[in-house]
Design an enzyme around this catalytic site. Structure first.
Site, PDB file in Angstrom:
ATOM      1  N   HIS A  28       0.718  -1.068   0.065  1.00  0.00           N
ATOM      2  CA  HIS A  28       0.055  -0.129  -0.205  1.00  0.00           C
ATOM      3  C   HIS A  28       0.881   1.200   0.131  1.00  0.00           C
ATOM      4  O   HIS A  28       1.582   1.671   0.999  1.00  0.00           O
ATOM      5  CB  HIS A  28      -1.062  -0.026   1.294  1.00  0.00           C
ATOM      6  CG  HIS A  28      -2.093  -0.965   0.979  1.00  0.00           C
ATOM      7  ND1 HIS A  28      -1.831  -2.169   1.539  1.00  0.00           N
ATOM      8  CD2 HIS A  28      -3.393  -0.946   0.514  1.00  0.00           C
ATOM      9  CE1 HIS A  28      -3.017  -3.088   1.160  1.00  0.00           C
ATOM     10  NE2 HIS A  28      -3.944  -2.036   0.654  1.00  0.00           N
ATOM     11  N   HIS A  35      -5.649  -5.650  -6.129  1.00  0.00           N
ATOM     12  CA  HIS A  35      -5.985  -6.727  -5.123  1.00  0.00           C
ATOM     13  C   HIS A  35      -6.934  -7.000  -4.915  1.00  0.00           C
ATOM     14  O   HIS A  35      -7.935  -6.200  -4.728  1.00  0.00           O
ATOM     15  CB  HIS A  35      -4.543  -6.410  -4.133  1.00  0.00           C
ATOM     16  CG  HIS A  35      -4.999  -5.413  -3.290  1.00  0.00           C
ATOM     17  ND1 HIS A  35      -4.461  -4.176  -3.501  1.00  0.00           N
ATOM     18  CD2 HIS A  35      -5.440  -5.276  -1.802  1.00  0.00           C
ATOM     19  CE1 HIS A  35      -4.708  -3.394  -2.574  1.00  0.00           C
ATOM     20  NE2 HIS A  35      -5.437  -4.114  -1.788  1.00  0.00           N
ATOM     21  N   CYS A  70     -13.510  -3.948   7.116  1.00  0.00           N
ATOM     22  CA  CYS A  70     -12.967  -4.302   5.661  1.00  0.00           C
ATOM     23  C   CYS A  70     -11.548  -4.997   5.843  1.00  0.00           C
ATOM     24  O   CYS A  70     -10.971  -4.792   6.915  1.00  0.00           O
ATOM     25  CB  CYS A  70     -12.950  -3.195   4.623  1.00  0.00           C
ATOM     26  SG  CYS A  70     -12.250  -1.578   5.500  1.00  0.00           S
ATOM     27  N   HIS A  72      -8.556  -7.849   3.606  1.00  0.00           N
ATOM     28  CA  HIS A  72      -8.177  -8.505   2.545  1.00  0.00           C
ATOM     29  C   HIS A  72      -8.208 -10.300   2.969  1.00  0.00           C
ATOM     30  O   HIS A  72      -7.631 -10.713   3.865  1.00  0.00           O
ATOM     31  CB  HIS A  72      -6.874  -8.353   2.062  1.00  0.00           C
ATOM     32  CG  HIS A  72      -6.605  -6.859   2.076  1.00  0.00           C
ATOM     33  ND1 HIS A  72      -6.261  -6.078   3.258  1.00  0.00           N
ATOM     34  CD2 HIS A  72      -6.508  -6.169   0.872  1.00  0.00           C
ATOM     35  CE1 HIS A  72      -6.026  -4.683   2.903  1.00  0.00           C
ATOM     36  NE2 HIS A  72      -6.329  -4.827   1.229  1.00  0.00           N
ATOM     37  N   GLU A  90     -11.500  -7.794  14.407  1.00  0.00           N
ATOM     38  CA  GLU A  90     -11.542  -6.347  14.576  1.00  0.00           C
ATOM     39  C   GLU A  90     -12.652  -6.106  15.506  1.00  0.00           C
ATOM     40  O   GLU A  90     -12.565  -4.967  16.190  1.00  0.00           O
ATOM     41  CB  GLU A  90     -11.890  -5.738  13.151  1.00  0.00           C
ATOM     42  CG  GLU A  90     -10.760  -5.607  12.167  1.00  0.00           C
ATOM     43  CD  GLU A  90     -11.181  -5.035  10.959  1.00  0.00           C
ATOM     44  OE1 GLU A  90     -11.751  -4.026  10.865  1.00  0.00           O
ATOM     45  OE2 GLU A  90     -10.530  -5.018   9.882  1.00  0.00           O
ATOM     46  N   TYR A 109     -12.853  -0.252  -6.888  1.00  0.00           N
ATOM     47  CA  TYR A 109     -12.676   0.990  -6.643  1.00  0.00           C
ATOM     48  C   TYR A 109     -11.094   1.340  -6.553  1.00  0.00           C
ATOM     49  O   TYR A 109     -10.236   0.430  -6.141  1.00  0.00           O
ATOM     50  CB  TYR A 109     -13.448   1.648  -5.300  1.00  0.00           C
ATOM     51  CG  TYR A 109     -12.459   1.177  -3.888  1.00  0.00           C
ATOM     52  CD1 TYR A 109     -11.769   2.261  -3.341  1.00  0.00           C
ATOM     53  CD2 TYR A 109     -12.662   0.173  -3.468  1.00  0.00           C
ATOM     54  CE1 TYR A 109     -10.890   2.069  -2.103  1.00  0.00           C
ATOM     55  CE2 TYR A 109     -12.013  -0.405  -2.321  1.00  0.00           C
ATOM     56  CZ  TYR A 109     -11.278   0.710  -1.802  1.00  0.00           C
ATOM     57  OH  TYR A 109     -10.499   0.487  -0.620  1.00  0.00           O
ATOM     58  N   GLU A 118      -5.536   2.915  -2.349  1.00  0.00           N
ATOM     59  CA  GLU A 118      -6.177   1.707  -2.264  1.00  0.00           C
ATOM     60  C   GLU A 118      -6.576   1.401  -3.742  1.00  0.00           C
ATOM     61  O   GLU A 118      -7.200   2.271  -4.512  1.00  0.00           O
ATOM     62  CB  GLU A 118      -7.350   1.702  -1.357  1.00  0.00           C
ATOM     63  CG  GLU A 118      -7.220   1.771   0.178  1.00  0.00           C
ATOM     64  CD  GLU A 118      -6.713   0.618   0.730  1.00  0.00           C
ATOM     65  OE1 GLU A 118      -6.387  -0.375  -0.133  1.00  0.00           O
ATOM     66  OE2 GLU A 118      -6.570   0.615   1.547  1.00  0.00           O
ATOM     67  N   GLU A 120      -8.541  -1.751  -5.482  1.00  0.00           N
ATOM     68  CA  GLU A 120      -9.242  -3.210  -4.904  1.00  0.00           C
ATOM     69  C   GLU A 120     -10.323  -3.428  -5.597  1.00  0.00           C
ATOM     70  O   GLU A 120     -11.221  -2.717  -6.058  1.00  0.00           O
ATOM     71  CB  GLU A 120      -9.675  -2.942  -3.585  1.00  0.00           C
ATOM     72  CG  GLU A 120      -8.349  -2.849  -2.580  1.00  0.00           C
ATOM     73  CD  GLU A 120      -8.774  -2.591  -1.093  1.00  0.00           C
ATOM     74  OE1 GLU A 120      -7.665  -2.541  -0.374  1.00  0.00           O
ATOM     75  OE2 GLU A 120      -9.857  -2.270  -0.902  1.00  0.00           O
ATOM     76  N   TRP A 159     -14.586   4.861  -0.134  1.00  0.00           N
ATOM     77  CA  TRP A 159     -14.934   3.363  -0.535  1.00  0.00           C
ATOM     78  C   TRP A 159     -16.312   3.303   0.072  1.00  0.00           C
ATOM     79  O   TRP A 159     -17.242   2.753  -0.529  1.00  0.00           O
ATOM     80  CB  TRP A 159     -14.066   2.279  -0.253  1.00  0.00           C
ATOM     81  CG  TRP A 159     -13.901   1.983   1.283  1.00  0.00           C
ATOM     82  CD1 TRP A 159     -14.419   1.134   2.176  1.00  0.00           C
ATOM     83  CD2 TRP A 159     -12.534   2.292   1.849  1.00  0.00           C
ATOM     84  NE1 TRP A 159     -13.963   1.079   3.159  1.00  0.00           N
ATOM     85  CE2 TRP A 159     -12.858   1.963   3.161  1.00  0.00           C
ATOM     86  CE3 TRP A 159     -11.565   3.288   1.542  1.00  0.00           C
ATOM     87  CZ2 TRP A 159     -11.764   2.421   4.267  1.00  0.00           C
ATOM     88  CZ3 TRP A 159     -10.600   3.475   2.637  1.00  0.00           C
ATOM     89  CH2 TRP A 159     -10.819   2.891   3.643  1.00  0.00           C
TER      90      TRP A 159
END
Length: 184
Positions: A28, A35, A70, A72, A90, A109, A118, A120, A159
């Site tokens: 990043h 990704h 959010c 990955h 989280e 986005y 970002e 993704e 996002w």
């Protein structure tokens, strides 16, 4: 409980095919490769939406209000499994697979803040929970339950703003709201 420095992201071709992996933290930057990611929107039994504020220590978008959770998918991990893993990590929320509803499977986005990009392909999911979150302070600075649809969007992550535009009035959202409670 910090995220391991060696966490990997799945790199993608323009048409969404995996091409390999790369370290998350090192990937990043100003030229972030495309990704895999995901976003989730958590609702309680009253139909309220869980809005979270990213921890101030986060590398990307620190202190910014955003969707519930959010992250990955790990290499070989499905997006749904990643949603479950990250909600537990989280927010201390443990959910079953049937509580996760696909909302925007093809969402994509690109956003930039302070030289961090970002980039993704980020399917969006809705989740219904019956418990209060227990935030991990390494990930979540604070949270609040808000009415759906979200009226005050000032200061939300880029996002989230894009996703909220597509989610408002989305037919699958009604499956996450209390029975008979149709919203805009």
């Amino acid at each position: 409980m910090a995220v391991p420095d060696d966490e990997l992201i799945v790199l993608l071709t323009e048409d969404g095919q995996p091409t390999g992996t790369a370290p998350k933290l090192a990937s990043h930057h100003g030229d972030t490769p495309l990704h895999a990611a995901f976003s989730s929107y958590v609702f309680d039994a009253s139909g309220r939406f869980l809005l979270t504020r990213r921890a101030l220590s986060k590398k990307t978008w620190p202190g910014v209000w955003t969707n519930s959770c959010c992250g990955h998918p790990a290499p070989g991990e499905s997006a749904v499994a990643a949603v479950r893993r990250r909600l537990a990590y989280e927010l201390g929320l443990h959910v079953e697979i049937d509580e996760i509803v696909p909302l925007l499977p093809d969402f994509r986005y690109r956003a930039e803040l302070d030289g961090i990009v970002e980039n993704e392909i980020c399917p969006v999911f809705g989740v219904r929970v019956n418990s209060e979150p227990v935030p991990n302070p390494d990930e979540v600075e604070e949270y609040r339950w808000v009415s759906w649809p979200v009226a005050d969007r000032a200061g939300l992550s880029p996002w989230s703003l894009l996703q909220l535009d597509e989610l408002e009035g989305h037919p699958a959202i009604t499956t996450l709201l209390p029975t008979g409670e149709a919203r805009r």
